[in-house]
Design a protein around this motif. Structure first.
Motif, mmCIF file in Angstrom:
data_model
loop_
_atom_site.group_PDB
_atom_site.id
_atom_site.type_symbol
_atom_site.label_atom_id
_atom_site.label_comp_id
_atom_site.label_asym_id
_atom_site.label_seq_id
_atom_site.Cartn_x
_atom_site.Cartn_y
_atom_site.Cartn_z
ATOM 1 N N GLY B 274 0.797 -1.240 0.000
ATOM 2 C CA GLY B 274 0.000 0.000 0.000
ATOM 3 C C GLY B 274 0.817 1.272 0.000
ATOM 4 O O GLY B 274 0.294 2.341 0.348
ATOM 5 N N LEU B 298 -5.325 1.143 3.325
ATOM 6 C CA LEU B 298 -4.926 0.345 2.162
ATOM 7 C C LEU B 298 -3.618 -0.359 2.509
ATOM 8 O O LEU B 298 -2.588 0.298 2.766
ATOM 9 N N ASP B 300 -2.770 -3.614 0.787
ATOM 10 C CA ASP B 300 -2.361 -4.525 -0.285
ATOM 11 C C ASP B 300 -1.413 -3.813 -1.257
ATOM 12 O O ASP B 300 -1.328 -2.579 -1.282
ATOM 13 N N ASP B 301 -0.755 -4.641 -2.053
ATOM 14 C CA ASP B 301 0.152 -4.068 -3.050
ATOM 15 C C ASP B 301 -0.633 -3.259 -4.088
ATOM 16 O O ASP B 301 -1.678 -3.698 -4.559
ATOM 17 N N ILE B 302 -0.078 -2.142 -4.403
ATOM 18 C CA ILE B 302 -0.727 -1.303 -5.441
ATOM 19 C C ILE B 302 -0.133 -1.702 -6.785
ATOM 20 O O ILE B 302 1.091 -1.676 -6.960
ATOM 21 N N THR B 317 -5.481 -2.364 -6.542
ATOM 22 C CA THR B 317 -4.617 -3.193 -5.678
ATOM 23 C C THR B 317 -4.486 -4.602 -6.246
ATOM 24 O O THR B 317 -5.206 -4.979 -7.180
#
Lengths: 307, 335
Positions: B274, B298, B300-302, B317
């Motif tokens: 995030g 946020l 999670d990986d963006i 994400t």
């Protein structure tokens, strides 16, 4: 004030009363001793002079509206001998009369003579049926009174010049050498009538202005500037017109000769012939008035120059 | 001006056409000179004048009198400001002015480019030193004892093939160890790069000058917008020379970025866990943005960042969540 027998035509003058009243008011006729009835009478006289009897209402209206009512009334009042009108006239035009005469004659004594003569005519020294007639009574207000005076003076000057030419003395002829000039010889070469006819056809088809320019430039030998001023255009306009006309005339005459059965070469040869060598006496065709020679000093030629 | 003549027969017939009809009275002749007659009447008088020498004399003498209002010299009809000669000359002058302006502006632009290039020679050296041997040679030539003679003629004389050879591509740079292959960046990163490429095309090839030798040195323009990309190892890179060289931009330590959105000065980068950073000054300063929606941050990986303008944007994400902001990242909504 001479009484005018104005008989307004029914149906023609009808509806113009308001306009005539307005013109009368503008003309300040009352101040110069001209009654409304006399004013209407003058207008009727002018209408009869310039318009046909069956002229439409709008033509009459247009004519009346174009008149210089104030100057017309002044002239008519002067012609009628109104004292105040004369004072106004002399204040406005006396000096101008002499200036104009000076320009026309280019010589002071002649100028004064001309101006005095015109002044006398304007005042009305001649009598008709016991009444003094003034030249001012012939002014109709179509243009300015000053323009009319200028034209009248020029006309008088031209007439005087012509009269004098008829009475030229033997001494003057001797000075000019014209009495010893060789009499004109008529060369017996016939002009092809087709050339004359073709030329006439082309000339007649030209607009009046083009003919005027041609005649002024080539016959009267007026300068481009003089022609331009007469027509109220710029000198360069006349220059272009003369050049264009001269070029197109030849082409048109050649074409007209072609239509009359001449080959191109024949037509060109016919045009190249110098008319001075032909038996046609141009002078005799030119003469409009008996004994009238060319007025302009520029185009005054010796009478026996063969042309 | 030498006027064309007319055949003698024309003169003769003009004479012959003279009439002895009733002459117009002085009223009409005077009014004719003053142009105060109706058109029809004016024509009738003119018709008479064309045939009558006497009346022509009178009219001419009247009209040419000095001080006569009717004899005012009239300006040439065709001398109006819209006449053809004026238009022709006007068009020619306008063309000259336009061409002159364009040339002047171009010269000024090129001068600025050249000045900018010379001023950036030093920073360029560092990167050029790591680039291809050919570019290196060019650099050496540029930095040689004899300063490069920079002329516009030389600039125009450059050849596309030489340009290509002299301009190391990002791939070449990756070989040289400056960066790796171009990252497969989702979302705006590609779009931004594409935009940059287009703007580069529009601006024409960056000015290049030929030095006194045969080598061609690429010139860069500082007027061009910087290009952004993410390397495969997740670092943010910026190029100020249309992709010829790339600089790594330090945003945050040990953060791997996977998404990039560049819109003018506004740069957004997102990455692992995030991490979302925003720069509003083209990467000079960075601010970490922590999107929170419904009290849930946020984390999670963006994998995607898109901003359509300075305020509106969305973040995608790795779990296919979409976070939307309409106030430049102040507040977020999750979809």
């Amino acid at each position: 004030m001479p009484k005018q027998d104005f008989q307004p035509e029914p149906g023609v003058v009808a509806g113009l009363d308001a306009l005539m009243a307005e013109l009368y008011e503008k003309s300040k006729g009352e101040e110069l001793g001209l009654t409304r009835q006399q004013f209407d009478s003058v207008l009727g006289e002018i209408a009869r002079k310039y318009l046909p009897s069956d002229a439409a209402h709008h033509d009459l209206r247009g004519l009346y509206m174009s008149l210089r009512a104030e100057e017309l009334v002044l002239a008519r009042a002067c012609a009628a001998g109104h004292e105040h009108a004369w004072e106004v006239f002399l204040t406005r035009y006396r000096e101008k009369l002499y200036d104009i005469a000076g320009y026309i004659t280019k010589e002071s004594s002649t100028a004064r003579e001309l101006a005095d003569s015109i002044y006398a005519e304007l005042y009305g020294t001649t009598t008709r049926d016991g009444q003094r007639t003034s030249k001012l009574a012939s002014y109709t207000g179509r243009g300015s009174l000053e323009g009319w005076l200028r034209t009248v003076m020029v006309q008088e000057h031209v007439n005087r010049y012509r009269r004098q030419r008829r009475l030229v003395s033997l001494d003057e002829e001797t000075e000019e050498g014209s009495q010893f000039a060789t009499p004109a010889t008529e060369v017996a070469i016939a002009v092809d009538p087709r050339v004359e006819a073709a030329t006439d056809e082309v000339l007649i088809a030209l607009p009046p202005e083009d003919r005027f320019v041609l005649a002024s430039y080539f016959l009267d030998e007026r300068t481009l500037a003089e022609i331009a001023r007469t027509l109220g255009v710029h000198e360069s306009t006349i220059s272009r017109k003369v050049d264009k006309l001269a070029k197109s005339l030849r082409k048109q005459i050649l074409a007209a000769l072609g239509r009359r059965g001449m080959s191109r070469r024949q037509a060109q040869e016919a045009l190249e012939v110098d008319v001075r060598d032909l038996r046609v006496n141009i002078r005799s065709r030119l003469a409009q008035e008996k004994g009238g020679g060319a007025f302009s000093k520029k185009k005054a030629e010796a009478p026996a120059d063969g042309s | 001006m030498l006027m064309a003549g007319i055949p003698r027969i024309v003169e003769q017939q003009l004479h012959a056409m003279a009439t002895v009809e009733d002459h117009p009275d002085p009223n009409l002749l005077g009014a004719f000179v003053e142009k105060s007659l109706a058109q029809g009447e004016q024509l009738r008088v003119l018709e008479h004048l064309s045939r009558c020498t006497t009346c022509r004399e009178i009219v001419s003498l009247t009209a040419t009198q000095p001080g006569f209002a009717g004899a005012v010299l009239v300006a040439p009809v065709r001398a109006g400001w819209l006449s053809w000669p004026v238009l022709r000359w006007g068009a020619a002058v306008a063309c000259i002015v336009v061409v002159g302006t364009v040339v002047t502006l171009r010269q000024q632009h090129e001068s600025r480019q050249i000045e900018a290039t010379i001023s950036e020679q030093k920073p360029e050296k560092q990167i050029s030193a790591l680039s291809s041997p050919r570019a290196k040679a060019a650099e050496e030539t540029t930095a040689g004892a004899a300063k490069p003679t920079v002329t516009r003629q030389m600039t125009r004389a450059m050849k596309p093939a030489e340009n290509h050879a002299a301009a190391p591509s990002p791939v070449e740079m990756a070989d040289a160890g400056v960066g790796s292959r171009l990252a497969e960046v989702p979302g705006r990163a590609k779009a931004a790069e594409s935009q940059d490429a287009q703007s580069m095309k529009a601006a024409g090839n960056a000015a290049q000058v030929e030095t006194s030798g045969a080598a061609v040195v690429p010139l860069v323009s500082t007027n061009l917008p910087p290009r952004w990309t993410l390397s495969s190892d997740g670092t943010l890179q910026r190029s100020r020379d249309s992709g010829r060289s790339w600089q790594t931009i330090q945003v945050a330590d040990n953060t791997i970025f996977r998404a990039l959105a560049a819109n003018g000065l506004e740069i957004w980068v997102g990455g692992a866990a995030g991490a979302l950073f925003h720069s509003s000054d083209a990467g000079q300063h960075w601010t970490q943005v922590r999107p929170v929606a419904n009290s849930e941050p946020l984390a999670d990986d963006i994998i995607g960042v898109e901003f359509t303008d300075t305020l509106h944007g969305k973040v995608t994400t790795s779990v296919q969540e979409i976070w939307i902001t309409a106030d430049a990242g102040q507040t977020w909504q999750k979809q």
